[in-house]
Design a protein around this motif. Structure first.
Motif, PDB file in Angstrom:
ATOM      1  N   ASP A  20       0.864  -1.187   0.000  1.00  0.00           N
ATOM      2  CA  ASP A  20       0.000   0.000   0.000  1.00  0.00           C
ATOM      3  C   ASP A  20       0.896   1.232   0.000  1.00  0.00           C
ATOM      4  OD1 ASP A  20      -2.250   1.552  -0.013  1.00  0.00           O
ATOM      5  OD2 ASP A  20      -2.852   1.095   2.036  1.00  0.00           O
ATOM      6  N   GLY A  64      -5.877   5.828  -4.311  1.00  0.00           N
ATOM      7  CA  GLY A  64      -6.839   4.823  -3.864  1.00  0.00           C
ATOM      8  C   GLY A  64      -8.282   5.266  -3.887  1.00  0.00           C
ATOM      9  N   GLN A  67     -13.363   3.463  -9.399  1.00  0.00           N
ATOM     10  CA  GLN A  67     -14.032   2.207  -9.729  1.00  0.00           C
ATOM     11  C   GLN A  67     -13.181   1.460 -10.756  1.00  0.00           C
ATOM     12  OE1 GLN A  67     -17.716   2.247 -12.113  1.00  0.00           O
ATOM     13  NE2 GLN A  67     -18.595   0.975 -10.489  1.00  0.00           N
ATOM     14  N   GLU A  76     -15.698  -3.043  -9.185  1.00  0.00           N
ATOM     15  CA  GLU A  76     -15.482  -2.866  -7.746  1.00  0.00           C
ATOM     16  C   GLU A  76     -15.169  -1.394  -7.514  1.00  0.00           C
ATOM     17  OE1 GLU A  76     -15.662  -5.079  -5.236  1.00  0.00           O
ATOM     18  OE2 GLU A  76     -16.139  -6.767  -6.555  1.00  0.00           O
ATOM     19  N   SER A  77     -15.662  -0.835  -6.402  1.00  0.00           N
ATOM     20  CA  SER A  77     -15.449   0.577  -6.090  1.00  0.00           C
ATOM     21  C   SER A  77     -14.684   0.744  -4.794  1.00  0.00           C
ATOM     22  CB  SER A  77     -16.791   1.309  -5.968  1.00  0.00           C
ATOM     23  OG  SER A  77     -17.466   1.295  -7.193  1.00  0.00           O
ATOM     24  N   SER A  78     -13.952   1.862  -4.702  1.00  0.00           N
ATOM     25  CA  SER A  78     -13.227   2.217  -3.490  1.00  0.00           C
ATOM     26  C   SER A  78     -13.610   3.624  -3.097  1.00  0.00           C
ATOM     27  CB  SER A  78     -11.715   2.160  -3.732  1.00  0.00           C
ATOM     28  OG  SER A  78     -11.035   2.760  -2.648  1.00  0.00           O
ATOM     29  N   THR A  79     -13.642   3.869  -1.827  1.00  0.00           N
ATOM     30  CA  THR A  79     -13.850   5.233  -1.324  1.00  0.00           C
ATOM     31  C   THR A  79     -12.651   5.637  -0.493  1.00  0.00           C
ATOM     32  OG1 THR A  79     -15.026   4.368   0.589  1.00  0.00           O
ATOM     33  CG2 THR A  79     -16.367   5.046  -1.301  1.00  0.00           C
ATOM     34  N   GLY A  80     -11.489   5.059  -0.799  1.00  0.00           N
ATOM     35  CA  GLY A  80     -10.268   5.317  -0.037  1.00  0.00           C
ATOM     36  C   GLY A  80      -9.788   6.749  -0.182  1.00  0.00           C
ATOM     37  N   TRP A  86      -4.875   1.171  -3.677  1.00  0.00           N
ATOM     38  CA  TRP A  86      -5.708   0.035  -3.298  1.00  0.00           C
ATOM     39  C   TRP A  86      -5.619  -1.003  -4.384  1.00  0.00           C
ATOM     40  CZ3 TRP A  86     -10.956  -1.195  -5.151  1.00  0.00           C
ATOM     41  CH2 TRP A  86     -11.351  -0.420  -6.246  1.00  0.00           C
ATOM     42  N   VAL A  88      -7.792  -4.517  -6.184  1.00  0.00           N
ATOM     43  CA  VAL A  88      -9.023  -5.284  -6.292  1.00  0.00           C
ATOM     44  C   VAL A  88      -8.704  -6.571  -7.048  1.00  0.00           C
ATOM     45  CG1 VAL A  88      -9.725  -4.088  -8.401  1.00  0.00           C
ATOM     46  CG2 VAL A  88     -11.449  -5.200  -7.011  1.00  0.00           C
TER      47      VAL A  88
END
Length: 169
Positions: A20, A64, A67, A76-80, A86, A88
């Motif tokens: 990361d 990060g 989508q 897949e979605s991220s709200t980082g 990130w 997936v």
């Protein structure tokens, strides 16, 4: 002012490697990261016989957010946080053919790449999103506009001084 740092956790028996990226300011604040290691999947006899025509895709995205879609079907979605990366995973992806990975995020240019899946493997793709240039970024800086006039004025001043110097002799 700060910079991005990468943290890696690897060679942890029974768990997948973890990577990361996070942003750390030089103001002395403490950064706390929550890291969740993913157990390594164990194969059963049934999965070995049925998975020979598929593979997995792991997409690493920086920053990060956004989508990630494969073949515009599974997303897949991220709200980082914007300063992190990130990843997936997409499982049971048909092997032997090219697949399109698309990453979208507000304020960033859409990124698209092709990946050919090898059977019974985790196939990886790294995508770094690029910010959409603002109107200010695409305009001509004011310091460049009109600089030709300044050069002409300086040149005329130098010639005038040389002329005045010769005229006085």
């Amino acid at each position: 002012m700060g910079r991005d740092h990468t943290i890696k956790v690897y060679d942890t028996k029974g768990y997948e490697d973890y990577t990361d990226t996070f942003y750390m300011d030089y103001n002395g604040d403490t950064v706390t990261l929550q890291i969740y290691l993913v157990p390594v999947a164990t194969e059963t006899a049934a999965s070995v016989t049925t998975s020979s025509g598929t593979g997995a895709v792991r997409v690493f995205v920086s920053p990060g957010l956004g989508q990630v879609c494969i073949d515009n079907r599974e997303c897949e979605s991220s709200t980082g946080a914007v300063s992190t990366s990130w990843n997936v995973d997409f499982d049971d992806v048909t092997a032997g053919s090219a697949h399109t990975i698309t990453v979208t995020a507000d304020g960033y240019q859409t990124a698209t790449t092709q990946i050919t899946i090898l059977p019974d493997q985790v196939n990886e793709a790294d995508i770094t999103l690029q910010p959409i240039p603002s109107a200010a970024d695409t305009s001509i800086p004011k310091t460049q506009a009109g600089s030709g006039g300044l050069v002409a004025l300086v040149a005329a001043g130098i010639c005038g001084m040389v002329f005045v110097g010769k005229h006085g002799e």
